[in-house]
Design an enzyme around this catalytic site. Structure first.
Site, PDB file in Angstrom:
ATOM      1  N   LYS A 149      -1.095   5.984  -9.086  1.00 46.79           N
ATOM      2  CA  LYS A 149      -1.817   5.356 -10.187  1.00 46.79           C
ATOM      3  C   LYS A 149      -1.445   6.054 -11.487  1.00 46.79           C
ATOM      4  CE  LYS A 149      -4.297   2.622  -7.476  1.00 46.79           C
ATOM      5  NZ  LYS A 149      -4.255   1.159  -7.494  1.00 46.79           N
ATOM      6  N   LYS A 151      -1.150   1.873 -11.805  1.00 47.14           N
ATOM      7  CA  LYS A 151      -0.251   0.941 -11.130  1.00 47.14           C
ATOM      8  C   LYS A 151       1.068   0.810 -11.872  1.00 47.14           C
ATOM      9  CE  LYS A 151      -3.638  -2.193  -9.040  1.00 47.14           C
ATOM     10  NZ  LYS A 151      -4.030  -3.616  -8.920  1.00 47.14           N
ATOM     11  N   LYS A 175       2.648   5.433  -1.563  1.00 41.50           N
ATOM     12  CA  LYS A 175       3.235   4.105  -1.679  1.00 41.50           C
ATOM     13  C   LYS A 175       3.154   3.577  -3.097  1.00 41.50           C
ATOM     14  CE  LYS A 175       0.882   0.455  -0.507  1.00 41.50           C
ATOM     15  NZ  LYS A 175       0.346   0.053  -1.819  1.00 41.50           N
ATOM     16  N   ASP A 177       2.335   0.538  -5.786  1.00 43.02           N
ATOM     17  CA  ASP A 177       1.290  -0.475  -5.798  1.00 43.02           C
ATOM     18  C   ASP A 177       1.928  -1.857  -5.789  1.00 43.02           C
ATOM     19  OD1 ASP A 177      -1.359  -1.134  -5.603  1.00 43.02           O
ATOM     20  OD2 ASP A 177      -1.957   0.112  -7.287  1.00 43.02           O
ATOM     21  N   GLU A 178       1.082  -2.888  -5.637  1.00 41.96           N
ATOM     22  CA  GLU A 178       1.594  -4.231  -5.344  1.00 41.96           C
ATOM     23  C   GLU A 178       2.398  -4.855  -6.472  1.00 41.96           C
ATOM     24  OE1 GLU A 178      -2.246  -4.976  -7.467  1.00 41.96           O
ATOM     25  OE2 GLU A 178      -1.579  -3.569  -5.918  1.00 41.96           O
ATOM     26  N   HIS A 265       1.454  -5.394   2.135  1.00 40.80           N
ATOM     27  CA  HIS A 265       0.356  -5.455   1.169  1.00 40.80           C
ATOM     28  C   HIS A 265      -0.127  -6.898   1.109  1.00 40.80           C
ATOM     29  CE1 HIS A 265      -2.018  -5.129  -2.475  1.00 40.80           C
ATOM     30  NE2 HIS A 265      -1.819  -3.817  -2.502  1.00 40.80           N
ATOM     31  N   ARG A 266      -1.428  -7.104   1.007  1.00 38.65           N
ATOM     32  CA  ARG A 266      -1.977  -8.453   1.109  1.00 38.65           C
ATOM     33  C   ARG A 266      -2.439  -9.017  -0.232  1.00 38.65           C
ATOM     34  NH1 ARG A 266      -7.939  -7.680   3.857  1.00 38.65           N
ATOM     35  NH2 ARG A 266      -8.813  -6.383   2.221  1.00 38.65           N
TER      36      ARG A 266
END
Length: 407
Positions: A149, A151, A175, A177-178, A265-266
Site C-alpha cells: 500500500k 495501491k 503481492k 494490488d488489483e 484476485h476477485r
C-alpha cells in the site's frame, strides 16, 4: 411448452446440477422454474416449430427439486448441453439470459455441481495447497502475507522496499494490488526485477522462502508475455484479476502451463455476489476458478467482520501469553481489545459477564474461541480462516517491519 418439472427424476452422475433461488413475479414457483430450465438449455421465450422429440428426449433438463418455502430449485442438465473445456459457453447457458427474464423479480445461482467429464476437460490447479507448501517449505502453520500500500503511487524501488520490510519482518508473501499493472510511475518489468531482487536479499538474510505475487492482468497476449517475464526472472507466482480479465483469460494463463503458482484476485465480484437475491454466489465463482486452474483464491469479508476476526486473533495470541485457565487474566485481555471493532466491543460485554459467572471454572482456549465465533457471528469462511491461523503453535511475534507493512 415442454414439461421441465420432474420431481421423481434422480440425477445421473453425468448431469450438471444447478441450484437457484427464485423471487417470483406473480407466477407459481413451478412456472418460474420451467422458464429457468428452458431458457438455460434448449428453449426460449416462446414455442418454436423446430423443436422435436429427439431433442426433447435427449437434452431437456429436469427440475427435480422445488422448495416452495425457500423458493429454491435444483435443475439437472445433460452433460451434452455443454462444450467441454469451454467455461464461457457453459455460463452463457446456466448464467446467461436467465438473469434478465421478466417472469422472476430476482434470480440467484447458488451452487453448481460439475460432472466428471467437465471436470476433466479443465486442467485444474497445478499446485494447490500441498504444492504451495512444498514450494515454501512451510508445513505446519498458515502462510502470512500482505499487500503493498498505497495501491498506486509508489515507484519500483519504493514498492520493492515495502516488500523487503514485510519479508524481513516475518511475513511469507507480498503481492501487488488489483489495479497495479504497468503504470507510468511503476513499470511492470522494472517492478518485478526490483522486487525479486529484494526477495532474494530477504531470503538470504532470513534463510526462508519468500513469495512475490506480481499482477499480470492485461490483454491476454500481454498477460502471457508478463507471466513469462516473471518466470524468466526467477519468480514463482503470478496474480490475475479473474473477474475483470475473464474466464477465457484465466484459462489461457493456466493452459500455458508456465510452472507458476496462480493467485486469483476477485476484484469486481460484488457486481454478481453482493445482492443476496440476485446474481451469482462467491461459492460458484470459487468453484469455477478452481476448475479452470487457480491455486489459491483471495477471499475477504466485510469490515466489521474483519475487525471481529482481528479481535479474535489478537485475543487468542494474547491469551497464549497468559495463563489461559485464569478467568481474570482472560477478562483483562478481552477488555484491552474492545477498541478493535464496534461489533466486537458490544459482544465483549456479554463475554465478560459469562466469565464472571463462571469464575470457579477453568476456561480452556477452545471454549473461549468457540464462544467468540458464536457471539460475534463470524461467517463460516472467517471461522475456517481463524481456525487455520489460530492452530499455529509457534507463538512467534511479528517484527516491527511487518507490523508497519500491514498497516
Amino acid at each position: 411448452m415442454l414439461n421441465y418439472i420432474d420431481l421423481k427424476y434422480k440425477p445421473l452422475k453425468t448431469d450438471l446440477i444447478c441450484e437457484f433461488y427464485l423471487e417470483l413475479n406473480n407466477i407459481t414457483v413451478e412456472k418460474a422454474a420451467s422458464h429457468v430450465a428452458l431458457e438455460s438449455s434448449i428453449g426460449t421465450w416462446t414455442d418454436i416449430g423446430t423443436m422435436n422429440k429427439r431433442i426433447a428426449k435427449t437434452l431437456k433438463p429436469s427440475v427435480f427439486y422445488i422448495n416452495k418455502k425457500e423458493n429454491i430449485i435444483k435443475i439437472a442438465y445433460n452433460e451434452n448441453l455443454f462444450e467441454k473445456g469451454n467455461m464461457p459457453e457453459i455460463l452463457s447457458s446456466i448464467a446467461g439470459n436467465i438473469f434478465g427474464m421478466s417472469v422472476v423479480k430476482n434470480l440467484r445461482l447458488l451452487d453448481i455441481s460439475f460432472p466428471e467429464s467437465i471436470v476433466k476437460s479443465f486442467k485444474g490447479p497445478r499446485f494447490g495447497i500441498n504444492g504451495i507448501r512444498k514450494i515454501t517449505g512451510i508445513k505446519n502453520r498458515p502462510l502470512i502475507g500482505t499487500i503493498v500500500k498505497p495501491k498506486l503511487g509508489l515507484n519500483e524501488k519504493e514498492h520493492a522496499k515495502v516488500a523487503y520490510d514485510a519479508w524481513t519482518g516475518g511475513l511469507d508473501i507480498v503481492k501487488d494490488d488489483e489495479n497495479l499493472t504497468s503504470m507510468k510511475f511503476n513499470n511492470f518489468n522494472k517492478r518485478v526485477i526490483e522486487t525479486l531482487k529484494m526477495r532474494n536479499k530477504a531470503e538470504k538474510e532470513t534463510g526462508q522462502t519468500k513469495i512475490y505475487m506480481p499482477n499480470v492482468t492485461a490483454e491476454t497476449n500481454e498477460m502471457l508475455k508478463r507471466a513469462r517475464f516473471v518466470k524468466a526472472n526467477g519468480g514463482r507466482y503470478v496474480m490475475i484479476d479473474i473477474i475483470t480479465s475473464g474466464w477465457s483469460a484465466l484459462q489461457t494463463l493456466r493452459n500455458a502451463d508456465l510452472g507458476l503458482v496462480i493467485h486469483a484476485h476477485r476484484a469486481g465480484h460484488a457486481a454478481f455476489t453482493r445482492d443476496e437475491k440476485h446474481g451469482i454466489t462467491m461459492l460458484v465463482i470459487a468453484k469455477i476458478a478452481r476448475l479452470i486452474g487457480v491455486d489459491q483464491l483471495q477471499a475477504l469479508f466485510n469490515t466489521e467482520g474483519f475487525e471481529s476476526f482481528l479481535f479474535l486473533l489478537q485475543l487468542d495470541i494474547d491469551m497464549r501469553r497468559q495463563q489461559v485457565g485464569e478467568h481474570r487474566r482472560i477478562a483483562n485481555v478481552v477488555r484491552r481489545h474492545q477498541y478493535l471493532g464496534r461489533q466486537a466491543a458490544a459482544e465483549v460485554d456479554e463475554l465478560l459477564e459469562l466469565l464472571q459467572t463462571r469464575a470457579h471454572q477453568r476456561l480452556d482456549l477452545e471454549a473461549v474461541r468457540f464462544l467468540l465465533c458464536y457471539r460475534l457471528d463470524l461467517r463460516l469462511e472467517v471461522r475456517l480462516l481463524a481456525d487455520d491461523l489460530l492452530n499455529d503453535e509457534s507463538g512467534e511475534p511479528l517484527h516491527q517491519n511487518a507490523r508497519t507493512a500491514l498497516r
